[in-house]
Scaffold this active site. Sequence first.
Site, PDB file in Angstrom:
ATOM      1  N   HIS A 113       0.837  -1.203   0.000  1.00 19.51           N
ATOM      2  CA  HIS A 113       0.000   0.000   0.000  1.00 19.51           C
ATOM      3  C   HIS A 113       0.875   1.258   0.000  1.00 19.51           C
ATOM      4  O   HIS A 113       0.692   2.163  -0.828  1.00 19.51           O
ATOM      5  CB  HIS A 113      -0.912  -0.030   1.237  1.00 19.51           C
ATOM      6  N   GLU A 114       1.856   1.284   0.891  1.00 20.36           N
ATOM      7  CA  GLU A 114       2.729   2.463   0.989  1.00 20.36           C
ATOM      8  C   GLU A 114       3.635   2.582  -0.239  1.00 20.36           C
ATOM      9  O   GLU A 114       3.943   3.690  -0.681  1.00 20.36           O
ATOM     10  CB  GLU A 114       3.581   2.396   2.267  1.00 20.36           C
ATOM     11  N   HIS A 173       1.876   4.391  -2.909  1.00 19.40           N
ATOM     12  CA  HIS A 173       1.957   5.847  -2.661  1.00 19.40           C
ATOM     13  C   HIS A 173       3.316   6.383  -3.114  1.00 19.40           C
ATOM     14  O   HIS A 173       3.405   7.397  -3.800  1.00 19.40           O
ATOM     15  CB  HIS A 173       1.851   6.143  -1.157  1.00 19.40           C
TER      16      HIS A 173
HETATM   17 ZN    ZN Z   1      -2.398   5.207   2.290  1.00 16.70          ZN
END
Ligand code: ZN
Length: 374
Positions: free
Chosen positions: A68-69, A72
């Site tokens: 998830h990170e 980003h």
């Molecule tokens: Zn996030």
Amino acid sequence: MFGKRYRLFSVYGFEIRIDASWFVLAFLVTWTLATGFFPAIAPGFSRNTYWVMGVLGAFGLFGSIVLHELAHAIVAQRNDIPMKGITLFIFGGVAEMGADPPSAGAELRMAAAGPIASVLIGGILYLVSAATAAVVPAPVVEVLRYLGWLNLILAAFNMIPAFPLDGGRILRAYLWHRRGSLRKATYTSSRVGAAFGLLLMALGIASLLGGMLVPGIWYLVLGMFLRALARSSYQQVLLKEALEGEPVSRFMKRDPVTVASSISLRELVEEYVYRHHHKLYPVVDDGELVGCVTVRQLREIPREQWEQRRVGDIAAGCTLQNTVAADADAMDALKLMRNTGSSRLLVTSNGTLDGVITLKDLLEFFSLRVELES
Ligand SMILES: [Zn+2]
């Protein structure tokens, strides 16, 4: 915001670090999965099997947060936002940005990337668990199915429009685009973030009153953490707006305390260190900046030698760590202070000392400006 951090590995050039507090989360997740969650949804296995499932679930949580990170971080870098790496801690993970997003569009793309990645991973894991149900052992299928749901929940929680959660960043990007003001957009979205934090705290207190100790404490602290983060994010934007574009020379104090290279170390201690309490002194001879002397350098010299030895013997060249140009941006001076931890910087132009800029001066200007304008 972090305590002791351990470097794990790098992916696509992003360093993955673990804060010591992550181990608390890993333990809580393993324990909850092994003793509560898996025995309830998939009864009939041995206690050891549940513990293995719990550990796999915790590793899966780790992988899910990293991915998830990472989403980003990759999208941020493509949008010219410098990234400092990824850190996992008790409340999940954070992709640390080196600077604010340059535009509303960049912020929107960066913020949306994480939840989109989690939805995709969640969907894939769920499909894999369904497709392999007949061929792989049942406990593995249960863990895969759990991780599928976990990723969907991760996406859903992060999409709550409470800044600085991803949904709050998307809200800020939208408001920024519509109103054209990053400050106003941050104000509104951080207010929503603070309100959501309060809601979590209320949920935590309700859980505590209901006898649920661990979730209660966790919600309470998470709520407090989100509120503090929302507030400091807004202050960060205010600070940037107040200081950016202002030259360092506007805030510096002229005629700073300087020492001559000919004085003894004993004089330096008695006449300067004990009187002014600074950690760093510019060494100036005949109006020329010849170096810097610090309390740390002084500490390495045995006390018996303070009388004979001169400041010129131990002074070193002033470095980029403690010097800033008079025409530099005040925001850059603040960043340098934050990165080096020193609250005083020498201001120079063309090798001469113009003055000294301190964190206190910058913050005083900032608080006056906030007071006058709000
Ligand atoms: Zn996030």
